[in-house]
Design a protein around this motif. Structure first.
Motif, PDB file in Angstrom:
ATOM      1  N   ASP A 150       0.832  -1.201   0.000  1.00 14.40           N
ATOM      2  CA  ASP A 150       0.000   0.000   0.000  1.00 14.40           C
ATOM      3  C   ASP A 150       0.864   1.247   0.000  1.00 14.40           C
ATOM      4  OD1 ASP A 150      -2.698  -1.307   0.647  1.00 14.40           O
ATOM      5  OD2 ASP A 150      -1.410  -2.059   2.256  1.00 14.40           O
ATOM      6  N   VAL A 151       2.022   1.124   0.669  1.00 10.14           N
ATOM      7  CA  VAL A 151       2.851   2.309   0.905  1.00 10.14           C
ATOM      8  C   VAL A 151       4.297   2.056   0.488  1.00 10.14           C
ATOM      9  CG1 VAL A 151       3.716   3.909   2.689  1.00 10.14           C
ATOM     10  CG2 VAL A 151       1.447   2.905   2.943  1.00 10.14           C
ATOM     11  N   ILE A 152       4.887   3.060  -0.170  1.00 10.75           N
ATOM     12  CA  ILE A 152       6.339   3.060  -0.374  1.00 10.75           C
ATOM     13  C   ILE A 152       6.887   4.166   0.529  1.00 10.75           C
ATOM     14  CG2 ILE A 152       8.227   3.518  -2.006  1.00 10.75           C
ATOM     15  CD1 ILE A 152       6.450   2.481  -4.256  1.00 10.75           C
ATOM     16  N   ALA A 153       7.764   3.795   1.457  1.00 12.50           N
ATOM     17  CA  ALA A 153       8.312   4.776   2.400  1.00 12.50           C
ATOM     18  C   ALA A 153       9.816   4.880   2.210  1.00 12.50           C
ATOM     19  CB  ALA A 153       7.993   4.365   3.830  1.00 12.50           C
ATOM     20  N   MET A 154      10.287   6.126   2.127  1.00 10.94           N
ATOM     21  CA  MET A 154      11.713   6.350   1.857  1.00 10.94           C
ATOM     22  C   MET A 154      12.331   7.277   2.879  1.00 10.94           C
ATOM     23  SD  MET A 154      11.639   7.202  -2.152  1.00 10.94           S
ATOM     24  CE  MET A 154      10.018   7.850  -2.399  1.00 10.94           C
ATOM     25  N   SER A 155      13.501   6.869   3.332  1.00  5.28           N
ATOM     26  CA  SER A 155      14.253   7.682   4.273  1.00  5.28           C
ATOM     27  C   SER A 155      15.484   8.248   3.561  1.00  5.28           C
ATOM     28  CB  SER A 155      14.675   6.782   5.440  1.00  5.28           C
ATOM     29  OG  SER A 155      15.189   7.536   6.481  1.00  5.28           O
ATOM     30  N   ALA A 156      15.797   9.520   3.815  1.00  4.76           N
ATOM     31  CA  ALA A 156      17.037  10.124   3.280  1.00  4.76           C
ATOM     32  C   ALA A 156      17.567  11.092   4.323  1.00  4.76           C
ATOM     33  CB  ALA A 156      16.764  10.865   1.979  1.00  4.76           C
ATOM     34  N   LEU A 157      18.807  10.937   4.683  1.00  5.67           N
ATOM     35  CA  LEU A 157      19.379  11.737   5.774  1.00  5.67           C
ATOM     36  C   LEU A 157      20.276  12.869   5.310  1.00  5.67           C
ATOM     37  CD1 LEU A 157      19.371  11.454   9.006  1.00  5.67           C
ATOM     38  CD2 LEU A 157      18.077   9.830   7.683  1.00  5.67           C
ATOM     39  N   MET A 158      20.495  12.939   4.001  1.00 10.57           N
ATOM     40  CA  MET A 158      21.440  13.954   3.537  1.00 10.57           C
ATOM     41  C   MET A 158      20.819  14.805   2.430  1.00 10.57           C
ATOM     42  SD  MET A 158      25.081  11.962   3.702  1.00 10.57           S
ATOM     43  CE  MET A 158      24.762  10.660   2.555  1.00 10.57           C
ATOM     44  N   GLY A 186      10.799  10.855   4.404  1.00 12.98           N
ATOM     45  CA  GLY A 186      11.227  11.371   5.701  1.00 12.98           C
ATOM     46  C   GLY A 186      12.733  11.297   5.845  1.00 12.98           C
ATOM     47  N   GLY A 187      13.206  11.693   7.036  1.00 15.33           N
ATOM     48  CA  GLY A 187      14.643  11.743   7.308  1.00 15.33           C
ATOM     49  C   GLY A 187      15.075  13.174   7.542  1.00 15.33           C
ATOM     50  N   GLY A 188      16.205  13.341   8.227  1.00 15.00           N
ATOM     51  CA  GLY A 188      16.711  14.652   8.667  1.00 15.00           C
ATOM     52  C   GLY A 188      16.305  15.880   7.864  1.00 15.00           C
ATOM     53  N   ASP A 201       3.055  11.866  -1.019  1.00 17.83           N
ATOM     54  CA  ASP A 201       1.752  12.020  -0.371  1.00 17.83           C
ATOM     55  C   ASP A 201       1.860  12.556   1.048  1.00 17.83           C
ATOM     56  OD1 ASP A 201       0.017  10.944  -2.481  1.00 17.83           O
ATOM     57  OD2 ASP A 201       1.213   9.150  -2.171  1.00 17.83           O
ATOM     58  N   GLY A 202       3.029  12.386   1.663  1.00 17.02           N
ATOM     59  CA  GLY A 202       3.160  12.894   3.015  1.00 17.02           C
ATOM     60  C   GLY A 202       4.553  12.696   3.558  1.00 17.02           C
ATOM     61  N   SER A 203       4.808  13.378   4.678  1.00 14.28           N
ATOM     62  CA  SER A 203       6.094  13.207   5.356  1.00 14.28           C
ATOM     63  C   SER A 203       5.881  13.499   6.828  1.00 14.28           C
ATOM     64  CB  SER A 203       7.138  14.164   4.791  1.00 14.28           C
ATOM     65  OG  SER A 203       6.980  15.439   5.366  1.00 14.28           O
ATOM     66  N   SER A 204       6.866  13.124   7.623  1.00 13.67           N
ATOM     67  CA  SER A 204       6.790  13.458   9.039  1.00 13.67           C
ATOM     68  C   SER A 204       8.191  13.489   9.612  1.00 13.67           C
ATOM     69  CB  SER A 204       5.970  12.423   9.789  1.00 13.67           C
ATOM     70  OG  SER A 204       6.140  12.612  11.171  1.00 13.67           O
ATOM     71  N   GLU A 205       8.363  14.339  10.612  1.00 15.59           N
ATOM     72  CA  GLU A 205       9.681  14.434  11.227  1.00 15.59           C
ATOM     73  C   GLU A 205       9.819  13.491  12.417  1.00 15.59           C
ATOM     74  OE1 GLU A 205      10.325  18.660  11.783  1.00 15.59           O
ATOM     75  OE2 GLU A 205       9.905  18.912   9.633  1.00 15.59           O
ATOM     76  N   SER A 206       8.731  12.768  12.745  1.00 15.95           N
ATOM     77  CA  SER A 206       8.844  11.840  13.871  1.00 15.95           C
ATOM     78  C   SER A 206       8.271  10.476  13.495  1.00 15.95           C
ATOM     79  CB  SER A 206       8.076  12.388  15.078  1.00 15.95           C
ATOM     80  OG  SER A 206       6.695  12.211  14.885  1.00 15.95           O
TER      81      SER A 206
END
Ligand code: B12
Length: 225
Positions: A150-158, A186-188, A201-206
């Motif tokens: 249902d969801v593709i979630a991606m983290s990137a810190l830089m 999401g990510g830093g 579609d969305g993001s969050s810092e926590s």
């Protein structure tokens, strides 16, 4: 020892990369707490994350170097090994909320934040397929297709890797699959503005926010909105 004092000691232990001190203190907090009141997420957020954040700031300022940052990260991850099972226990009996494929984007090896979000998603009934780090756009999409996610979630810190989040979305569009998935980023350095700019579609810092938004967006889809 008292929780506040223990958390302070834990933050120092992460900063110093002192795994023994961290593990000992976490165990003390767990032993001293009333099991009903024990909040594993609080231990992570107040007792550990500020330590890592501080080391990151010092690294940015050239005050500490890569080995110190690595040691702090390793210590943090050892702490997570004790805390994680206490978090995931809660999610086992829940009805399945949805399926998520989750990874850190291409050329980005930061995984700590991703792993925390994954743990919390599992505690809320999500089935999560962890693609690990350094995940290419094609892999994100192939794995999502294979899992019927249902969801593709991606983290990137830089700042140098967050553009790969856009590449995944562009690749989805190219394949005519963009509307099939809820895409979360999401990510830093990532914020709402960036999410909007790249068509996520969305993001969050926590981590809690990440779970909230995933739940809401899935519920909207199921409700046909
Ligand atoms: C730990 C760390 C490392 C560890 C990573 C270990 C690991 N296995 O993950 C090590 C030492 C290996 C490392 C390496 C490097 N790092 Co580093 N690292 C950090 C540090 C200190 C902490 C990151 C972290 O884990 N934070 C804690 C977690 C909990 O927070 P988080 O990831 O943001 O996740 C939270 C939210 O963002 C959100 N979230 C996260 N993902 C997602 C996804 C979704 C979908 C959603 C909704 C939400 C969400 O929820 C999480 C929980 O609250 C940061 C400093 C910082 N301020 O971030 C630097 C930092 C990210 N690193 C940096 C750099 C430069 C590097 C290196 C290039 C250093 C070098 N010279 O080699 C390499 C990069 C290697 C690579 N190719 O990726 C820079 C990046 C600067 C930039 N360009 O933007 C930072 C900002 C340090 C700095 N101030 O300069 N690093």
């Amino acid at each position: 020892m008292g929780k506040e004092k223990a958390y302070k000691k834990m933050v120092e232990a992460v900063e110093d990369g002192d795994t023994d001190k961290l593990l000992e203190t976490i165990k003390e907090v767990i032993d001293e707490a009333d099991p009903e009141d024990l909040d594993p997420l609080e231990i992570i957020q107040i007792g550990m994350m500020p330590g890592l954040r501080h080391v990151g700031e010092l690294f940015g300022e050239g005050e500490v170097f890569l080995p110190e940052m690595l040691m702090a990260a390793e210590t943090f991850q050892e702490g997570m090994k004790i805390i994680e099972p206490r978090l995931t226990e809660a999610g086992k009996e829940l009805e399945k909320t949805g399926t998520v494929v989750f990874g850190s984007v291409l050329t980005d090896i930061h995984e700590i934040g991703k792993n925390i979000v994954i743990t919390l998603m599992k505690t809320h009934g999500f089935e999560v397929i962890d693609l690990g780090a350094n995940v290419s756009p094609t892999t994100f999409v192939e794995k999502a297709e294979a899992a019927n996610a249902d969801v593709i979630a991606m983290s990137a810190l830089m700042t140098t890797t967050m553009t790969y989040q856009k590449d995944v979305i562009d690749y989805l569009k190219e394949k005519g699959l963009r509307d099939k998935y809820i895409v979360l980023v999401g990510g830093g350095p990532v914020n709402e503005e960036w999410a909007e700019q790249i068509g996520a579609d969305g993001s969050s810092e926590s981590a809690v926010g990440a779970v909230d938004i995933a739940e809401k967006l899935i519920a909207n889809r199921k409700g046909g909105k």
